[in-house]
Design a protein around this motif. Structure first.
Motif, PDB file in Angstrom:
ATOM      1  N   TRP A 178       6.880 -67.473   1.588  1.00 47.19           N
ATOM      2  CA  TRP A 178       7.338 -66.585   2.895  1.00 47.19           C
ATOM      3  C   TRP A 178       7.715 -65.357   2.179  1.00 47.19           C
ATOM      4  O   TRP A 178       8.552 -65.119   1.508  1.00 47.19           O
ATOM      5  CB  TRP A 178       8.163 -67.252   3.699  1.00 47.19           C
ATOM      6  N   GLY A 179       7.033 -64.307   2.412  1.00 52.49           N
ATOM      7  CA  GLY A 179       7.287 -62.803   1.943  1.00 52.49           C
ATOM      8  C   GLY A 179       6.894 -62.537   0.712  1.00 52.49           C
ATOM      9  O   GLY A 179       7.504 -61.645  -0.008  1.00 52.49           O
ATOM     10  N   GLU A 180       5.960 -63.156  -0.051  1.00 51.63           N
ATOM     11  CA  GLU A 180       5.555 -63.014  -1.299  1.00 51.63           C
ATOM     12  C   GLU A 180       5.137 -61.578  -1.234  1.00 51.63           C
ATOM     13  O   GLU A 180       4.969 -60.866  -2.539  1.00 51.63           O
ATOM     14  CB  GLU A 180       4.630 -63.866  -1.728  1.00 51.63           C
ATOM     15  N   ASP A 181       4.237 -61.133  -0.182  1.00 44.72           N
ATOM     16  CA  ASP A 181       3.603 -59.841  -0.166  1.00 44.72           C
ATOM     17  C   ASP A 181       4.735 -58.825  -0.267  1.00 44.72           C
ATOM     18  O   ASP A 181       4.318 -57.828  -1.335  1.00 44.72           O
ATOM     19  CB  ASP A 181       2.831 -59.633   1.215  1.00 44.72           C
ATOM     20  N   THR A 182       5.895 -58.712   0.444  1.00 46.57           N
ATOM     21  CA  THR A 182       6.923 -57.941   0.577  1.00 46.57           C
ATOM     22  C   THR A 182       7.250 -57.879  -0.778  1.00 46.57           C
ATOM     23  O   THR A 182       7.509 -56.560  -1.340  1.00 46.57           O
ATOM     24  CB  THR A 182       7.823 -58.253   1.333  1.00 46.57           C
ATOM     25  N   VAL A 183       7.810 -58.874  -1.594  1.00 45.75           N
ATOM     26  CA  VAL A 183       8.294 -58.679  -2.736  1.00 45.75           C
ATOM     27  C   VAL A 183       7.374 -57.866  -3.926  1.00 45.75           C
ATOM     28  O   VAL A 183       7.685 -56.864  -4.728  1.00 45.75           O
ATOM     29  CB  VAL A 183       8.533 -59.942  -3.261  1.00 45.75           C
ATOM     30  N   PHE A 184       6.021 -58.359  -3.739  1.00 43.54           N
ATOM     31  CA  PHE A 184       4.986 -57.693  -4.677  1.00 43.54           C
ATOM     32  C   PHE A 184       4.828 -56.341  -4.497  1.00 43.54           C
ATOM     33  O   PHE A 184       4.807 -55.380  -5.574  1.00 43.54           O
ATOM     34  CB  PHE A 184       3.531 -58.483  -4.499  1.00 43.54           C
ATOM     35  N   VAL A 185       4.804 -56.270  -3.194  1.00 37.34           N
ATOM     36  CA  VAL A 185       4.424 -54.687  -2.983  1.00 37.34           C
ATOM     37  C   VAL A 185       5.714 -53.808  -3.283  1.00 37.34           C
ATOM     38  O   VAL A 185       5.265 -52.661  -3.955  1.00 37.34           O
ATOM     39  CB  VAL A 185       3.995 -54.155  -1.638  1.00 37.34           C
ATOM     40  N   ALA A 216       5.185 -77.506  13.555  1.00 34.94           N
ATOM     41  CA  ALA A 216       6.079 -78.413  12.741  1.00 34.94           C
ATOM     42  C   ALA A 216       6.745 -77.691  11.858  1.00 34.94           C
ATOM     43  O   ALA A 216       6.216 -76.616  11.426  1.00 34.94           O
ATOM     44  CB  ALA A 216       4.957 -79.696  12.152  1.00 34.94           C
ATOM     45  N   PHE A 217       7.873 -78.171  11.204  1.00 41.39           N
ATOM     46  CA  PHE A 217       8.603 -77.297  10.156  1.00 41.39           C
ATOM     47  C   PHE A 217       8.114 -77.574   8.785  1.00 41.39           C
ATOM     48  O   PHE A 217       7.731 -78.802   8.363  1.00 41.39           O
ATOM     49  CB  PHE A 217      10.072 -77.950  10.184  1.00 41.39           C
ATOM     50  N   ASN A 218       7.723 -76.396   8.216  1.00 45.19           N
ATOM     51  CA  ASN A 218       7.142 -76.429   6.829  1.00 45.19           C
ATOM     52  C   ASN A 218       8.443 -76.172   5.800  1.00 45.19           C
ATOM     53  O   ASN A 218       8.731 -75.002   5.978  1.00 45.19           O
ATOM     54  CB  ASN A 218       6.194 -75.549   6.610  1.00 45.19           C
ATOM     55  N   PRO A 219       8.823 -77.371   4.914  1.00 46.00           N
ATOM     56  CA  PRO A 219      10.056 -76.891   3.959  1.00 46.00           C
ATOM     57  C   PRO A 219       9.509 -75.764   3.121  1.00 46.00           C
ATOM     58  O   PRO A 219      10.571 -75.172   2.722  1.00 46.00           O
ATOM     59  CB  PRO A 219      10.203 -78.256   3.348  1.00 46.00           C
ATOM     60  N   LYS A 220       8.393 -75.442   2.837  1.00 44.52           N
ATOM     61  CA  LYS A 220       8.075 -74.210   2.041  1.00 44.52           C
ATOM     62  C   LYS A 220       8.648 -73.034   2.521  1.00 44.52           C
ATOM     63  O   LYS A 220       9.029 -71.911   1.925  1.00 44.52           O
ATOM     64  CB  LYS A 220       6.506 -74.048   1.813  1.00 44.52           C
ATOM     65  N   ARG A 221       9.004 -72.930   3.937  1.00 42.28           N
ATOM     66  CA  ARG A 221       9.176 -71.524   4.597  1.00 42.28           C
ATOM     67  C   ARG A 221      10.805 -71.445   3.972  1.00 42.28           C
ATOM     68  O   ARG A 221      11.162 -70.309   4.204  1.00 42.28           O
ATOM     69  CB  ARG A 221       9.247 -71.670   6.219  1.00 42.28           C
ATOM     70  N   LEU A 222      11.531 -72.316   3.675  1.00 42.75           N
ATOM     71  CA  LEU A 222      12.918 -72.099   3.268  1.00 42.75           C
ATOM     72  C   LEU A 222      12.569 -71.178   1.873  1.00 42.75           C
ATOM     73  O   LEU A 222      13.854 -70.565   1.725  1.00 42.75           O
ATOM     74  CB  LEU A 222      13.582 -73.408   2.627  1.00 42.75           C
ATOM     75  N   THR A 223      11.636 -71.067   1.423  1.00 41.30           N
ATOM     76  CA  THR A 223      11.737 -70.055   0.079  1.00 41.30           C
ATOM     77  C   THR A 223      11.815 -68.579   0.682  1.00 41.30           C
ATOM     78  O   THR A 223      12.052 -67.552  -0.201  1.00 41.30           O
ATOM     79  CB  THR A 223      10.314 -70.122  -0.502  1.00 41.30           C
ATOM     80  N   GLY A 224      11.581 -68.301   2.121  1.00 40.92           N
ATOM     81  CA  GLY A 224      12.025 -67.054   2.669  1.00 40.92           C
ATOM     82  C   GLY A 224      13.307 -66.731   2.449  1.00 40.92           C
ATOM     83  O   GLY A 224      13.538 -65.538   2.320  1.00 40.92           O
TER      84      GLY A 224
END
Length: 321
Positions: A178-185, A216-224
């Motif tokens: 989540w937000g990997e685009d923002t960090v890269f840019v 459904a809740f996706n635990p990967k979204r916690l990486t946000g």
């Protein structure tokens, strides 16, 4: 010499909408393209569709890898890119025919290191335009590029064209979902000397039938949450006046996570909700002390800190048992 654009397309089971995407790249009025399509372990007919384009157009380069996610696929493309410029497009989206022509013209006009264009959000019923806000059109400095990235919804890598030298060794964080685009840019454009904008929407983000809802809740979204920490570190090192954007992002991500957790209550690890509450209350004092944060954001943060349940109820989120 005509500038070459390396176009990186990550693909995973995109067969139902891949052809319009590749057609839109193939039909660009700026024809000097290196089209790198990375098949990220697709199990549908994506690979056959990709090969059908590559057979007839030597500009296509096809890479296959085991499924590792969109960031890994983009990074594989970056490793192979040799063009003067680098662009990204997702496999279910498409470009206006003059996209690269217009962005290259803007870069040449302004002596810029990268360009940003407006975008459309397309669904079954409509196509909503999101042009670049007027206040950014006459600004060329790096701060303008950061303000546009962090202070507006224009946070995508796919709506930007970068000089490949500017990207350098920067890669997408594969641990973020989540937000990997923002960090890269952000990492890339911090090094830019000048920015250019094309107000006109040139990129079509296609919103599929199920993409607008979270069932459904996706635990990967916690990486946000990790992303907001990275964002604050990247901003604060050189632009402390922009820290407010990191806090705005943090508030928004916590808000969505609480909505997800309460909406999918029975499906979520019971330890996640109290941990989220603890984590938010830990950062809440820094949020409230941040200069430049709007009253709306402060009120939202305060309500979440007092009672995430009340916040969710106030926003009318449907709760499933």
């Amino acid at each position: 010499m005509v500038a070459t654009v390396s176009v990186i397309v990550p693909v995973y089971n995109a067969g139902s909408h891949l052809r319009p995407c590749l057609d839109s790249i193939q039909g660009q009025t700026h024809a000097a393209l290196e089209i790198i399509v990375v098949d990220d372990g697709s199990t549908d007919d994506s690979s056959e569709i990709i090969e059908s384009f590559a057979i007839h157009d030597p500009r296509f380069a096809v890479v296959s890898q085991d499924n590792a996610g969109v960031s890994s696929a983009r990074n594989a493309g970056l490793t192979l890119a040799t063009g003067d410029y680098v662009s990204f497009i997702d496999a279910d989206d498409w470009l206006e025919p003059t996209a690269y022509e217009q962005m290259l013209r803007a870069i040449d006009r302004d002596g810029a290191d990268f360009a940003t264009c407006g975008y459309f959000v397309d669904d079954l019923a409509s196509s909503r335009a999101h042009p670049i806000p007027d206040e950014f059109l006459d600004r060329r400095d790096t701060k303008a590029g950061l303000d546009l990235l962090l202070g507006t919804p224009h946070r995508f890598a796919v709506t930007r064209l970068f000089r490949r030298e500017l990207v350098g060794s920067t890669r997408f964080r594969e641990d973020l979902h989540w937000g990997e685009d923002t960090v890269f840019v952000l990492e890339v454009i911090k090094r830019a000397q000048a920015t250019a904008c094309v107000a006109q929407p040139l990129y079509h983000y296609v919103q599929s039938e199920g993409s607008a809802t979270r069932s459904a809740f996706n635990p990967k979204r916690l990486t946000g949450l990790t992303m907001t920490d990275v964002l604050q570190e990247l901003i604060g090192s050189d632009h402390p006046d922009l820290i407010k954007y990191a806090h705005q992002t943090r508030i928004g991500i916590f808000a969505e996570l609480f909505q997800d957790v309460y909406a999918a209550h029975a499906e979520v690890d019971p330890a996640i909700k109290p941990q989220l509450i603890t984590d938010f209350r830990r950062v809440y004092p820094d949020i409230i002390r941040c200069r430049g944060l709007s009253l709306k954001d402060r009120t939202k943060a305060t309500l979440i800190a007092i009672s995430p349940w009340a916040f969710v109820q106030a926003h009318g989120i449907g709760i499933r048992g």
